[in-house]
Motif scaffolding. Structure first.
Motif, short mmCIF file in Angstrom:
data_model
loop_
_atom_site.label_atom_id
_atom_site.label_comp_id
_atom_site.label_asym_id
_atom_site.label_seq_id
_atom_site.Cartn_x
_atom_site.Cartn_y
_atom_site.Cartn_z
N LEU A 180 1.01 -0.96 -0.13
CA LEU A 180 0.32 0.44 0.09
C LEU A 180 0.81 1.56 0.09
O LEU A 180 1.80 0.57 0.19
CB LEU A 180 -0.55 -0.04 0.78
CG LEU A 180 -1.83 -0.93 1.16
CD1 LEU A 180 -2.38 -1.42 2.47
CD2 LEU A 180 -3.19 -1.00 0.63
N ALA A 183 1.71 6.49 3.07
CA ALA A 183 0.50 7.50 3.55
C ALA A 183 -0.67 7.07 3.80
O ALA A 183 -1.33 6.90 4.68
CB ALA A 183 0.65 8.49 2.71
N GLU A 184 -0.67 5.48 3.52
CA GLU A 184 -2.63 5.21 3.70
C GLU A 184 -1.81 3.52 4.36
O GLU A 184 -3.24 2.56 4.95
CB GLU A 184 -3.20 4.28 2.32
CG GLU A 184 -3.17 5.92 1.25
CD GLU A 184 -3.75 5.76 -0.34
OE1 GLU A 184 -4.10 4.53 0.14
OE2 GLU A 184 -3.76 6.33 -1.07
N GLU A 187 -4.88 3.44 7.51
CA GLU A 187 -5.59 3.46 7.42
C GLU A 187 -5.97 2.07 7.24
O GLU A 187 -6.79 1.69 6.92
CB GLU A 187 -5.97 4.60 7.09
CG GLU A 187 -7.79 4.89 7.35
CD GLU A 187 -8.20 4.91 8.34
OE1 GLU A 187 -9.01 3.74 8.54
OE2 GLU A 187 -7.71 5.18 9.52
N ARG A 188 -5.96 1.53 5.91
CA ARG A 188 -6.99 0.60 4.96
C ARG A 188 -6.27 -0.68 5.82
O ARG A 188 -6.98 -1.81 5.48
CB ARG A 188 -5.19 0.20 3.93
CG ARG A 188 -6.01 2.03 3.19
CD ARG A 188 -5.67 1.83 1.80
NE ARG A 188 -6.23 0.79 0.42
CZ ARG A 188 -5.61 0.56 -0.42
NH1 ARG A 188 -4.85 1.61 -1.44
NH2 ARG A 188 -5.75 -0.18 -1.07
N GLU A 191 -8.79 -0.60 8.60
CA GLU A 191 -10.40 -0.62 7.80
C GLU A 191 -10.19 -1.96 7.41
O GLU A 191 -11.40 -3.40 8.03
CB GLU A 191 -9.97 -0.34 6.07
CG GLU A 191 -10.86 -0.11 5.44
CD GLU A 191 -10.91 0.46 4.22
OE1 GLU A 191 -10.47 0.86 3.92
OE2 GLU A 191 -11.23 0.02 3.22
#
Ligand code: CAA
Length: 257
Positions: A180, A183-184, A187-188, A191
């Motif tokens: 990924l 920066a993500e 959060e991912r 999730e």
């Protein structure tokens, strides 16, 4: 509870553990391993937590076991203490654990990620087992889990040369489930963890046990093991709820028992 080497929080049924020894690139010393086990004990005992995430910093998931702590130890002491035995408890957990890895995951850091159930890697992640350069070998399961994850050729090469795998190669080789953008990453990963934590906890824990068992036993025994756990879930509320909700065309309301 306050930890000196970790940050721990619970968000929406996900227990997030952030390794927090920035001055040592999250090197795993005895205190960090002890605190990690304490945090995992608490999160496993918490009925409001269904999935765990372990992460580090942008620069380092963990740059290895703490070399400064080990450097002066002698053989009888390290053997008598069964040094690193405490780390084995991390792999023996019931609830699913995702490693969110950015930056260096070297030596014990790579081994910690391998003890988690799967790894999401930032595009900045680098995995390696450099222990041979220190006059030792991996000591938290690296030679065993890396060989099971990647096969002999790559595992042997990585252990003997110390070459680091970047995230893309680690994904191609099967070490990492997904890459990924950095920066993500968190959060991912959260999730995905929320998605798992919203499903039936007993079923999720049994999937974990079955997949892990596949690495240890033959196919026929593994299928038998899986079938027995499948049968046992018919004693759960969540099996009734999940199947009745499907038939009634509504969302299930799992109670995690
Ligand atoms: N143990 C103890 N301290 C460590 C450490 C480790 N594994 N890795 C980094 N640190 C410390 C450094 O000593 C440094 O501390 P000081 O500021 O007090 O000097 C601080 O963290 C920052 O590190 P660097 O200045 O080295 O950062 P860098 O960006 O120049 O390099 C790195 C980063 C390439 C990851 C480098 O730190 C490095 O090579 N670290 C060691 C990697 C390693 O060999 N890991 C295997 C450890 S043995 C093991 O894990 C055994 C096992 O299987 C159980």
């Amino acid at each position: 509870m306050n930890y000196e080497t970790l940050l721990v929080e619970v968000r929406e049924r996900v227990g997030l553990i952030t390794l927090n020894r920035p001055q040592a690139l999250n090197a795993l010393n005895s205190q960090l391993i002890a605190e990690l086990n304490q945090a995992l004990d608490r999160l496993e005992a918490d009925p409001e937590v269904g999935c765990l995430v372990i992460t580090g910093s942008a620069k380092a998931f963990a740059a290895g076991a703490d070399i400064k702590e080990m450097a002066d130890k002698g053989f009888p002491q390290i053997y008598l203490d069964d040094f690193f035995a405490a780390a084995d408890r991390i792999a023996a957990r019931r609830k699913p654990i995702i490693a969110a890895v950015a930056g260096y995951a070297l030596g014990g850091g790579c081994e910690l990620a391998l003890m988690c159930d799967f790894i999401y890697a930032a595009d900045t992640a680098r995995f390696g087992l450099p222990e041979l350069s220190l006059g030792v070998i991996p000591g938290i399961g690296g030679t065993q889990r890396l060989t099971r994850a990647l096969g002999k050729a790559k595992a042997m090469e990585l252990c003997l040369t110390g070459r680091q795998l970047h995230a893309e190669e680690a994904e191609r080789a099967g070490l990492v489930a997904r890459v990924l953008p950095a920066a993500e990453l968190l959060e991912r990963t959260l999730e995905a963890a929320r998605g798992i934590a919203g499903k039936s906890l007993p079923a999720a824990m049994m999937i974990k046990e079955c997949v892990n068992r596949a690495e240890e036993i033959g196919l026929a025994e593994g299928v038998r093991f899986e079938r027995r756990l499948f049968h046992s879930l018919f004693a759960s509320h969540d099996q009734k709820e999940g199947m009745q909700a499907f038939v009634a065309k509504r969302a299930p309301n799992f109670r995690h028992h």
